[in-house]
Design a protein around this motif. Structure first.
Motif, PDB file in Angstrom:
ATOM      1  N   ILE A 152      71.848  25.731  39.723  1.00 25.74           N
ATOM      2  CA  ILE A 152      72.814  26.700  40.721  1.00 25.74           C
ATOM      3  C   ILE A 152      74.375  26.517  40.627  1.00 25.74           C
ATOM      4  O   ILE A 152      74.751  25.468  40.885  1.00 25.74           O
ATOM      5  CB  ILE A 152      72.088  26.717  42.083  1.00 25.74           C
ATOM      6  N   LYS A 153      75.058  27.474  40.379  1.00 22.43           N
ATOM      7  CA  LYS A 153      76.497  27.318  40.575  1.00 22.43           C
ATOM      8  C   LYS A 153      76.768  28.356  41.588  1.00 22.43           C
ATOM      9  O   LYS A 153      76.487  29.527  41.625  1.00 22.43           O
ATOM     10  CB  LYS A 153      76.990  27.682  39.240  1.00 22.43           C
ATOM     11  N   CYS A 154      77.688  28.057  42.466  1.00 27.41           N
ATOM     12  CA  CYS A 154      78.292  28.983  43.592  1.00 27.41           C
ATOM     13  C   CYS A 154      79.804  29.405  43.097  1.00 27.41           C
ATOM     14  O   CYS A 154      80.683  28.319  42.749  1.00 27.41           O
ATOM     15  CB  CYS A 154      78.125  28.234  44.825  1.00 27.41           C
ATOM     16  N   LYS A 155      80.392  30.482  43.107  1.00 27.34           N
ATOM     17  CA  LYS A 155      81.464  31.064  42.798  1.00 27.34           C
ATOM     18  C   LYS A 155      82.158  31.790  44.379  1.00 27.34           C
ATOM     19  O   LYS A 155      81.219  32.077  44.977  1.00 27.34           O
ATOM     20  CB  LYS A 155      81.669  31.955  41.875  1.00 27.34           C
ATOM     21  N   LYS A 156      83.363  31.642  44.496  1.00 24.60           N
ATOM     22  CA  LYS A 156      83.837  32.461  45.797  1.00 24.60           C
ATOM     23  C   LYS A 156      84.671  33.589  44.993  1.00 24.60           C
ATOM     24  O   LYS A 156      85.429  33.395  44.332  1.00 24.60           O
ATOM     25  CB  LYS A 156      84.830  31.252  46.555  1.00 24.60           C
ATOM     26  N   PHE A 157      84.476  34.784  45.740  1.00 22.21           N
ATOM     27  CA  PHE A 157      85.038  35.778  45.563  1.00 22.21           C
ATOM     28  C   PHE A 157      85.939  36.483  46.651  1.00 22.21           C
ATOM     29  O   PHE A 157      85.593  36.211  47.772  1.00 22.21           O
ATOM     30  CB  PHE A 157      84.254  37.005  45.196  1.00 22.21           C
ATOM     31  N   ALA A 158      87.051  37.114  46.577  1.00 29.05           N
ATOM     32  CA  ALA A 158      87.949  37.633  47.748  1.00 29.05           C
ATOM     33  C   ALA A 158      87.128  38.771  48.150  1.00 29.05           C
ATOM     34  O   ALA A 158      86.541  39.519  47.417  1.00 29.05           O
ATOM     35  CB  ALA A 158      89.272  38.087  47.248  1.00 29.05           C
ATOM     36  N   ALA A 159      87.036  39.038  49.385  1.00 29.10           N
ATOM     37  CA  ALA A 159      86.296  40.067  49.994  1.00 29.10           C
ATOM     38  C   ALA A 159      87.202  41.368  49.845  1.00 29.10           C
ATOM     39  O   ALA A 159      88.436  41.232  49.929  1.00 29.10           O
ATOM     40  CB  ALA A 159      86.050  39.803  51.640  1.00 29.10           C
ATOM     41  N   VAL A 160      86.582  42.326  49.825  1.00 29.87           N
ATOM     42  CA  VAL A 160      87.344  43.585  49.536  1.00 29.87           C
ATOM     43  C   VAL A 160      88.249  44.068  50.692  1.00 29.87           C
ATOM     44  O   VAL A 160      87.515  44.082  51.767  1.00 29.87           O
ATOM     45  CB  VAL A 160      86.272  44.571  49.325  1.00 29.87           C
ATOM     46  N   GLY A 161      89.410  44.289  50.778  1.00 27.48           N
ATOM     47  CA  GLY A 161      90.171  44.329  51.726  1.00 27.48           C
ATOM     48  C   GLY A 161      90.753  43.390  52.698  1.00 27.48           C
ATOM     49  O   GLY A 161      91.372  43.487  53.656  1.00 27.48           O
ATOM     50  N   SER A 162      90.503  42.134  52.038  1.00 32.57           N
ATOM     51  CA  SER A 162      90.960  40.838  52.894  1.00 32.57           C
ATOM     52  C   SER A 162      91.735  40.042  51.894  1.00 32.57           C
ATOM     53  O   SER A 162      91.311  39.867  50.796  1.00 32.57           O
ATOM     54  CB  SER A 162      89.767  40.153  53.653  1.00 32.57           C
ATOM     55  N   ILE A 163      92.623  39.321  52.401  1.00 31.62           N
ATOM     56  CA  ILE A 163      93.526  38.400  51.436  1.00 31.62           C
ATOM     57  C   ILE A 163      92.964  37.049  51.791  1.00 31.62           C
ATOM     58  O   ILE A 163      92.776  36.073  50.761  1.00 31.62           O
ATOM     59  CB  ILE A 163      94.815  38.361  51.859  1.00 31.62           C
ATOM     60  N   ILE A 164      92.477  36.620  53.020  1.00 34.42           N
ATOM     61  CA  ILE A 164      91.865  35.538  53.248  1.00 34.42           C
ATOM     62  C   ILE A 164      90.343  35.224  53.309  1.00 34.42           C
ATOM     63  O   ILE A 164      89.846  34.210  52.804  1.00 34.42           O
ATOM     64  CB  ILE A 164      92.333  35.233  54.656  1.00 34.42           C
ATOM     65  N   ARG A 165      89.769  36.255  53.506  1.00 35.43           N
ATOM     66  CA  ARG A 165      88.296  35.956  53.532  1.00 35.43           C
ATOM     67  C   ARG A 165      87.470  35.694  52.324  1.00 35.43           C
ATOM     68  O   ARG A 165      88.007  36.727  51.521  1.00 35.43           O
ATOM     69  CB  ARG A 165      87.593  37.159  54.436  1.00 35.43           C
TER      70      ARG A 165
END
Length: 103
Positions: free
Chosen positions: A44-57
């Motif tokens: 399993i590999k986890c990736k982080k993506f920017a939430a739509v409409g947010s710079i930080i989340r």
């Protein structure tokens, strides 16, 4: 004499505090060993993506390596279909059809 007694009490408190702080804690438990699957595609590999409409989340998505590879291949196939085969030019978009599929 009162100063000597105060000094002795302070020394005893300091020694007690030092011995408690340096004693190992029996309640600490090592985490269970992580089992690594024999098939590398099942890791399993986890990736982080920017939430739509947010710079930080950020949104964390975890998938197996095989699922990430399939998603990447599907995106590449769709891009090739749009750019290379002009599926949306001259009329209605018909979607991706593999080159070996009958017309």
């Amino acid at each position: 004499m009162a100063e000597g007694a105060t000094l002795r009490v302070a020394l005893i408190v300091w020694i007690a505090a030092f011995s408690v702080a340096s004693a190992p804690v029996a309640a600490q438990v090592a985490p269970p060993p992580v089992s690594v699957p024999e098939d590398p595609d099942q890791q399993i590999k986890c990736k982080k993506f920017a939430a739509v409409g947010s710079i930080i989340r950020k949104i964390k998505v975890c998938k197996t390596l095989a699922e990430w590879r399939r998603a990447q291949q599907a995106g590449n196939d769709a891009a090739r279909a749009i750019v290379g085969e002009n599926v949306c030019s001259g009329g209605e978009c018909r979607g991706y059809e593999p080159p070996d599929a009958p017309p």
